[in-house]
Design a protein around this motif. Structure first.
Motif, mmCIF file in Angstrom:
data_model
loop_
_atom_site.group_PDB
_atom_site.id
_atom_site.type_symbol
_atom_site.label_atom_id
_atom_site.label_comp_id
_atom_site.label_asym_id
_atom_site.label_seq_id
_atom_site.Cartn_x
_atom_site.Cartn_y
_atom_site.Cartn_z
ATOM 1 N N SER A 804 0.752 -1.279 0.040
ATOM 2 C CA SER A 804 -0.036 -0.137 0.170
ATOM 3 C C SER A 804 0.831 1.335 -0.140
ATOM 4 N N GLY A 805 1.916 1.326 0.296
ATOM 5 C CA GLY A 805 2.961 2.690 0.471
ATOM 6 C C GLY A 805 4.254 2.358 0.733
ATOM 7 N N PRO A 806 5.196 3.298 0.682
ATOM 8 C CA PRO A 806 4.599 4.447 -0.246
ATOM 9 C C PRO A 806 4.836 4.165 -1.692
ATOM 10 N N VAL A 807 4.045 5.190 -2.428
ATOM 11 C CA VAL A 807 4.157 4.816 -3.859
ATOM 12 C C VAL A 807 4.561 6.365 -4.511
ATOM 13 N N PRO A 808 5.929 5.947 -5.172
ATOM 14 C CA PRO A 808 6.590 7.361 -5.858
ATOM 15 C C PRO A 808 5.542 8.050 -6.754
ATOM 16 N N ASP A 809 5.448 9.275 -6.746
ATOM 17 C CA ASP A 809 4.546 10.095 -7.962
ATOM 18 C C ASP A 809 5.356 10.249 -9.330
ATOM 19 N N ALA A 810 4.974 10.906 -9.908
ATOM 20 C CA ALA A 810 5.485 11.291 -11.339
ATOM 21 C C ALA A 810 6.823 12.061 -10.871
ATOM 22 N N GLU A 811 6.906 12.727 -9.886
ATOM 23 C CA GLU A 811 8.239 13.633 -9.528
ATOM 24 C C GLU A 811 9.291 12.622 -8.824
ATOM 25 N N SER A 890 23.882 15.189 -21.765
ATOM 26 C CA SER A 890 25.334 14.855 -21.683
ATOM 27 C C SER A 890 25.441 13.638 -22.426
ATOM 28 N N GLY A 891 24.369 13.251 -23.225
ATOM 29 C CA GLY A 891 24.329 12.222 -24.223
ATOM 30 C C GLY A 891 23.602 11.051 -24.060
ATOM 31 N N LEU A 892 23.058 10.809 -22.915
ATOM 32 C CA LEU A 892 22.689 9.488 -22.841
ATOM 33 C C LEU A 892 21.131 9.496 -23.670
ATOM 34 N N THR A 893 20.712 8.308 -24.033
ATOM 35 C CA THR A 893 19.313 8.162 -24.742
ATOM 36 C C THR A 893 18.276 8.072 -23.626
ATOM 37 N N ASN A 894 17.109 8.159 -24.103
ATOM 38 C CA ASN A 894 15.913 8.097 -23.380
ATOM 39 C C ASN A 894 15.936 6.642 -22.561
ATOM 40 N N ARG A 895 16.223 5.691 -23.502
ATOM 41 C CA ARG A 895 16.417 4.444 -22.567
ATOM 42 C C ARG A 895 17.470 4.317 -21.394
ATOM 43 N N GLU A 896 18.592 4.868 -21.774
ATOM 44 C CA GLU A 896 19.646 4.970 -20.622
ATOM 45 C C GLU A 896 19.249 5.831 -19.466
ATOM 46 N N ILE A 897 18.692 6.698 -19.620
ATOM 47 C CA ILE A 897 18.121 7.613 -18.819
ATOM 48 C C ILE A 897 17.116 7.022 -17.708
ATOM 49 N N ALA A 898 16.123 6.443 -18.654
ATOM 50 C CA ALA A 898 15.109 5.447 -17.845
ATOM 51 C C ALA A 898 15.735 4.532 -17.094
ATOM 52 N N ALA A 899 16.673 3.870 -17.644
ATOM 53 C CA ALA A 899 17.504 2.867 -16.572
ATOM 54 C C ALA A 899 18.190 3.318 -15.473
ATOM 55 N N THR A 900 18.624 4.463 -15.590
ATOM 56 C CA THR A 900 19.403 5.225 -14.892
ATOM 57 C C THR A 900 18.595 5.723 -13.599
ATOM 58 N N LEU A 901 17.412 6.010 -13.926
ATOM 59 C CA LEU A 901 16.658 6.854 -12.838
ATOM 60 C C LEU A 901 15.030 5.950 -12.481
ATOM 61 N N HIS A 902 15.102 4.818 -12.988
ATOM 62 C CA HIS A 902 14.494 3.791 -12.788
ATOM 63 C C HIS A 902 13.047 4.344 -13.139
ATOM 64 N N LEU A 903 12.669 5.043 -14.273
ATOM 65 C CA LEU A 903 11.375 5.252 -15.059
ATOM 66 C C LEU A 903 11.332 4.761 -16.282
ATOM 67 N N SER A 904 10.072 4.812 -16.817
ATOM 68 C CA SER A 904 10.007 4.309 -18.240
ATOM 69 C C SER A 904 10.319 5.430 -19.494
ATOM 70 N N PRO A 905 10.620 5.118 -20.343
ATOM 71 C CA PRO A 905 11.052 5.795 -21.492
ATOM 72 C C PRO A 905 10.096 6.943 -21.727
ATOM 73 N N ARG A 906 8.680 6.624 -21.565
ATOM 74 C CA ARG A 906 7.705 7.549 -21.847
ATOM 75 C C ARG A 906 7.889 8.581 -21.106
ATOM 76 N N THR A 907 8.089 8.503 -19.616
ATOM 77 C CA THR A 907 8.042 9.352 -18.661
ATOM 78 C C THR A 907 9.481 10.398 -18.896
ATOM 79 N N VAL A 908 10.484 9.912 -19.327
ATOM 80 C CA VAL A 908 11.560 10.241 -19.539
ATOM 81 C C VAL A 908 11.197 11.404 -20.701
#
Length: 935
Positions: A804-811, A890-908
Motif C-alpha cells: 500500500s505505500g509509499p508509492v512514488p509519484d511522477a516526480e 550529456s549524451g544519454l539516450t532516453n532508454r539509458e536515462i530511464a534505466a538510470t532513474l528507474h523511470l519508463s522511457p515515456r516518462t523520460v
C-alpha cells in the motif's frame, strides 16, 4: 596590413581641423615591404580633410607639384611616397613644399632608410629650413611579431593550417616583414589542401617573386668583384661576422671589408646586430643561393664548413650540412655523428633523432657509417620522444648482414624497447628483445643485461609474472658481471617496478637503493626511471601520497638528467593519481591537452585516454566515453599495459551493464579477466573486479563470479595493496547483493539477510576507500550500501505495508510517509545517501548523482508542512526535469536515462519535453546552452 598608431592619427586630425591648427610633418621610414604605402592610405582616409585637399606625390614617377604648391591657402594633406627614389630636383621642390606648409596642413613622407642617398637625411644633404610653428614627427615601422603573423596566417589559411610550427617558421623566414608574409602565405595557399602546417612545407613554398626580384637586383648592383661577400652571406644563411664573411667569400680581410661596406651601402646586406651581417629577410638568402653556379656554390660551402667549425660552441649540424653541400661525404658523416652526440649530451634528443633519421634513410650510405650512426639513433629514440620513422629505419638496418653482431644486437635491443614502450607493439617487441638478449650475451655483457632488464618489465600482456622474475635473476647476474654502474641501476629500476607492482614487501627498500645522488648522468637517468616506475606502481596499489612524492622526485630528476620519455610517462601517472583522489576540476582538459601534445606518439598518452574516458562515464557522456576508452582508434586497446587495460575494461563493462547489455558485459569481463589472470599481478585486478563480478553474476554465471572473487583473494594473499583490498571487499559485496536479489520471493527473510550482509560489505569497502582516499569509489560503495539497506528495509516491511505505500509519484517523491516502525532505521541511511549524491555532484559525476537521487526519492519522507499532491513548479524546472535534462544533454539516450532513474522511457520523454518547453530550447543541443545559462 599595417595600422598607424593612434597618436599619429590624432596629430594629423588636429592639423586638419580649423585655421589655427599648427602644421605637421611626419617622416615614415621602413624597409621594403613594411607597409609604408598602406600607412599613407590610412592617413588619406582620415575624415577631417575634404577630398580635394588630399595630394599624392609619388617620387621618382616624374612630374610632381612645384614649390608654390606649399603655399596653398586651403588646408592640404600631402602624402609623399618613396622619397628614396627622388632625384635632386625633386628633393629641392619637395623641400620647398614642406617649408611652406600652412596652418591646418600636414605631410607624411615615406622612405626606405637603406636606400636614401645620404644616411639619416631623407631629404638629401641640403639642409632644410623647418618653420618654427611646424611639428616634426618620425614614425619607424617595425616588422610584425609572431602573434601578428599568426593572425595573418589564420586569415589566409584558416584554423587547420595555422599551426604553431607553421607560424614560427613563417615568422623566422620572413623576418616579420608584412609584404613578404602576405606573399609567402599566398604561395603556401597554393599547396592547399595538401598543406598540413609543418615547417618543411613552409620552406618548400619557395621565395616570393617580389622578394626575389628585390634582393637579386640589389645583389646585381654590387660590383662583380664584391659580390662574393653577398654570396657568402647567402650560403651561411644567418648573422655572420665581418671576418667570417671575408673568409667564406674568399676575398680576404682587406678586400672583404670593402666588399661588405659596398653591400651594406647598396642594401644588398644589412647589419642584423652588433658586428653581425646578413639579409634583412632571411628567406632572401635562398633566392641568391639558387643563382650560384655549382662549382662556386660548393667552394663557398666548403669554406663555410671550415669557418663554422671554429665557432664556439660548434653547430655541428650546420657544419654537416655545408660539408654535404660541398660534396665532402666523409666529413659530412663525421659531422653528423658529432652533431648527434652533441645533441644527445645536452638532452636535445629530438634534434638528434631528426638528423640521424634523415641521414640513415639515404641510399648508398657506407656500412661503416651506418654501424656508427644507427646505435646513436636508437639510443636517442629510446630516451627521447621518437617518431614512427625511427622504428622503420631500425627495422631495415637490423636486417643488414654487413653489420657487426654487437651493433646488430644493440640496435635490436633498442628497437624492442621502442616497440614495447612507445609503439604499443609489445608482443613483437618482446620477441625482438629475447633475440637481442641472446645475440648480446656473448659479445656485449652490458647490453645483454639491458635487454634482460627490459624483459623484467611486467606491464605488457601475454607473459606470466613468473617469466619476468626469471629474467630478473639473469639480468641481475649479467649487470653484476658487467661492472657497469649505470646498467646495475637500470636493472634495479626495473626490479623496483616489478616488486612494487606485485606489492612485494621488499619494494620500498629497493626504492631507497636507487642512486639519486649519483654524479653519473646515465645513472641518474636510470634512477629517475626507477622513481617513476615506483610512483606508477604505488599509485595503482593505492599509495597516493607516497606515489605523489615519488612522482615529484622522478619528474624532477628526469628533467635534470635529460630523460623526456620518462618525464612524459610520469605525467600520465599524475593524471591517474588525480582521477583516483578526486581532483577532477580541469582534469578533462589536462587529459585532452596531453593527448594533443603527444599526437605524434599517441601510445605515451594512453593513461590520458583512459582517464578521460572514465570521466566521461561518470559525467554521463557515454558516446565520448567509448571513444576515449578505445584510444580514439589510435591503437588497439589490446595493446594497453595490463593494469590500464583492466581499468578501461572495467569502465566498458560498467557501461554495458548500465545499458542492460548483460551478455556483452559478461563476455568482455571474461576476456579482460583472463589477461589479468595470465599475468598474475593480482593488484592490477582492482579496477576490473567489481564490474566483472557483477557482469557474470547478472548473466547467471554465479560460479564464474565466485571463482573470480576466490582467485582475486588468493592472488592478493597478505600483500599490502590497499586499493585491491578495498576492491576485493567491493566485489564480495556485489556478489552477495546479486545473489540476494536472485533468491526470489520464496525466501524473503534470506533475501533480506543477504541484502543486509551486502550493505555491511559495501560499508566496509566505503570505509577502506575513504582511508586511501578515493572519494569517487567511496561514494559508489556508499551508494551500494544504501541501495541494499533500502531494499532490505522494503523486504522487512509487512506485506500490506509493502503493497500500500509509499508509492512514488511522477516526480519521484513518495505520496506518503515511509512505514513508521522502520523510520528510525532507514533515516540515517537516507541521510548518508543524500550526502553521497552531493559528493557525486561536487565531483561532477552527473550520471551517478542522478542515479543516487533517484534512489533517494523512492524512500524520501514527505517534508513536514508540504500540502499533499504534486508540487507545482510553474515555469521553473522541477528537480526531476532538471535531472533528466542534465543526463539528456550529456549524451544519454532516453532508454539509458530511464534505466538510470528507474523511470519508463515515456516518462523520460515527457520530462525532456517539459524542460525544453520551460527553457525555450529548440533541440537537445540547444537545451545544453539553456541549462548552462540558467543561474
Amino acid at each position: 596590413m599595417i595600422t598607424t598608431c593612434g597618436s599619429v592619427l590624432r596629430s594629423f586630425a588636429r592639423a586638419l581641423t580649423g585655421p589655427r591648427a599648427e602644421p605637421v610633418l611626419m617622416f615614415v621610414e621602413g624597409a621594403a615591404g613594411e607597409g609604408k604605402s598602406h600607412l599613407l592610405q590610412e592617413l588619406a582616409d582620415l575624415p577631417d580633410a575634404p577630398e580635394p585637399a588630399r595630394r599624392w606625390w609619388r617620387c621618382g614617377a616624374g612630374g610632381g607639384p612645384s614649390e608654390e604648391d606649399g603655399h596653398r591657402p586651403e588646408a592640404t594633406l600631402w602624402l609623399v611616397d618613396d622619397v628614396h627614389r627622388a632625384d635632386e630636383d625633386e628633393l629641392r621642390r619637395l623641400r620647398g613644399v614642406l617649408e611652406g606648409l600652412g596652418p591646418g596642413s600636414a605631410a607624411a613622407v615615406t622612405y626606405r632608410p637603406e636606400e636614401i642617398e645620404v644616411p639619416g637625411l631623407p631629404l638629401g644633404g641640403t639642409p632644410m629650413t623647418y618653420p618654427g610653428r611646424l611639428t616634426v614627427l618620425t614614425n619607424r615601422l617595425a616588422p610584425w611579431d609572431e602573434e601578428r603573423v599568426r593572425r595573418a596566417t589564420e586569415e589566409a589559411l584558416g584554423g587547420s593550417g595555422c599551426t604553431a610550427e607553421a607560424v614560427t617558421r613563417l615568422h623566422e623566414r620572413t623576418g616579420g616583414v608584412p609584404r613578404v608574409v602576405v606573399d609567402l602565405l599566398a604561395m603556401v595557399r597554393e599547396q592547399w589542401p595538401a598543406f598540413t602546417g609543418t615547417a618543411a612545407e613552409v620552406d618548400a613554398a619557395g621565395v616570393p617573386p617580389r622578394l626575389a626580384e628585390l634582393v637579386l637586383s640589389r645583389t646585381h648592383a654590387v660590383p662583380p668583384e664584391h659580390r662574393p661577400v653577398v654570396w657568402a652571406a647567402a650560403v651561411l644563411d644567418g648573422p655572420a661576422g665581418r671576418d667570417e664573411l671575408a673568409a667564406v667569400s674568399g676575398l680576404g680581410a682587406g678586400t672583404g671589408t670593402g666588399a661588405l661596406l659596398g653591400a651594406l651601402e647598396g642594401a644588398a646586406l644589412a647589419e642584423l646586430g652588433e658586428g653581425r651581417y646578413g639579409f634583412a629577410v632571411p628567406l632572401a638568402a635562398s633566392a641568391v643561393r639558387a643563382t650560384l653556379p655549382g662549382p662556386v656554390r660548393q667552394d663557398l660551402h666548403r669554406r663555410a664548413a671550415n669557418v663554422l667549425s671554429r665557432r664556439q660552441p660548434v653547430d655541428w649540424a650546420a657544419v654537416a650540412g655545408h660539408h654535404r653541400a660541398a660534396g665532402e661525404g666523409h666529413r659530412w658523416l663525421r659531422a653528423v655523428e658529432r652533431a648527434a652526440e652533441s645533441a644527445e649530451a645536452s638532452g636535445r634528443h629530438e634534434q638528434a633523432i631528426t638528423l640521424l633519421e634523415r641521414t640513415l634513410a639515404l641510399p648508398g650510405l657506407p656500412p661503416q657509417a651506418r654501424a656508427r650512426l644507427a646505435p646513436l639513433l636508437a639510443r636517442n629514440a629510446v630516451t627521447g620522444l621518437r617518431s614512427d620513422q625511427t622504428v622503420e629505419v631500425l627495422a631495415q638496418i637490423v636486417q643488414d648482414a654487413a653489420l657487426p653482431p654487437a651493433v646488430r644486437g644493440e640496435l635490436r635491443l633498442d628497437l624492442g624497447l621502442m616497440l614495447c614502450n612507445q609503439m604499443g607493439r609489445s608482443h613483437e617487441g618482446w620477441q625482438v628483445l629475447e633475440v637481442a638478449a641472446g645475440e648480446l650475451r656473448d659479445v656485449r655483457s652490458v647490453l645483454a643485461a639491458r635487454a634482460m632488464a627490459a624483459l623484467v618489465t611486467p606491464y605488457w600482456p601475454g607473459v606470466s609474472v613468473d617469466v619476468h622474475r626469471g629474467w630478473l635473476i639473469q639480468a641481475v647476474a649479467a649487470a653484476d658481471d658487467s661492472g657497469d654502474a649505470a646498467m646495475r641501476t637500470a636493472v634495479l629500476a626495473n626490479h623496483v617496478g616489478l616488486a612494487m607492482s606485485c606489492a612485494d614487501p621488499e619494494a620500498w627498500e629497493l626504492v631507497e637503493q636507487l642512486p639519486v645522488q649519483s654524479t653519473d648522468p646515465a645513472c641518474l637517468r636510470q634512477a629517475a626511471r626507477g622513481l617513476c616506475n615506483a610512483a606508477d606502481s604505488a599509485v595503482w596499489l593505492g599509495f597516493y601520497e607516497r606515489g605523489a612524492d615519488l612522482l615529484a622526485a622522478g619528474r624532477d630528476l628526469s628533467a635534470r638528467s635529460g630523460a623526456p620519455y620518462t618525464e612524459h610517462s610520469a605525467m600520465g601517472t599524475r593524471l591517474l593519481q588525480q582521477w583516483w583522489t578526486g581532483r577532477w576540476l580541469g582534469l578533462d582538459k589536462r587529459c585532452e591537452d596531453f593527448v594533443a601534445a603527444t599526437a605524434d606518439m599517441p601510445f605515451i598518452a594512453s593513461d590520458a585516454y583512459v582517464v578521460r574516458g572514465l570521466l566521461a562515464v561518470a559525467q554521463g557522456d557515454w558516446g565520448e566515453a567509448r571513444s576515449w576508452l578505445s584510444q580514439q582508434g589510435t591503437f588497439g586497446t589490446e595493446k594497453l599495459p595490463v593494469p590500464l587495460g583492466a581499468a578501461a575494461a572495467g569502465a566498458v563493462i560498467r557501461l554495458a551493464l548500465a545499458r542492460q547489455e548483460v551478455t556483452a558485459a559478461a563476455e568482455h569481463a571474461r576476456a579482460a579477466w583472463k589477461v589479468v589472470a595470465d599475468k598474475g599481478v593480482w593488484p592490477w585486478a582492482a579496477e576490473l573486479a567489481p564490474w566483472a563480478v557483477e557482469a557474470l553474476a547478472r548473466a547467471g554465471d554465479g560460479a564464474g563470479a565466485h571463482t573470480m572473487v576466490r582467485n582475486f583473494a588468493q592472488g592478493l594473499g597478505r600483500r599490502d595493496a590497499p586499493a585491491a583490498r578495498a576492491a576485493l571487499v567491493w566485489s564480495r559485496a556485489v556478489l552477495t547483493e546479486t545473489e540476494a536479489e536472485a533468491s526470489g520471493e520464496a525466501s524473503a527473510e534470506g533475501r533480506r539477510s543477504g541484502l543486509l550482509e551486502a550493505a555491511a560489505l559495501y560499508g566496509e569497502a566505503a570505509a577502506a576507500y575513504g582511508e586511501l582516499p578515493r572519494p569517487y569509489s567511496q561514494a559508489l560503495t556508499t551508494e551500494g550500501a544504501a541501495r541494499c539497506a533500502i531494499a532490505a528495509d522494503t523486504e522487512g516491511a509487512p506485506d500490506d505495508e509493502r503493497a500500500s505505500g509509499p508509492v512514488p509519484d511522477a516526480e519521484g517523491a513518495s505520496s506518503g510517509p515511509a512505514p513508521a516502525p522502520e523510520e528510525d532505521v532507514i533515516l540515517p541511511v537516507l541521510a548518508e545517501l543524500e550526502s553521497c549524491a552531493q559528493r557525486f555532484t561536487d565531483l561532477g559525476a552527473v550520471w551517478d548523482a542522478a542515479r543516487a537521487r533517484a534512489l533517494l526519492r523512492t524512500r524520501q519522507p514527505v517534508r513536514k508542512g508540504r500540502p499533499p499532491g504534486r508540487p507545482s513548479h510553474a515555469d521553473q524546472l522541477s528537480p526531476r526535469e532538471e535531472e533528466v535534462a542534465q543526463l539528456a544533454v550529456s549524451g544519454l539516450t532516453n532508454r539509458e536515462i530511464a534505466a538510470t532513474l528507474h523511470l519508463s522511457p515515456r516518462t523520460v520523454e515527457q520530462h525532456i519535453a517539459g524542460a525544453m518547453r520551460k527553457t525555450g530550447a529548440l533541440s537537445r543541443r540547444d537545451l545544453a546552452h539553456r541549462l548552462d545559462a540558467t543561474p
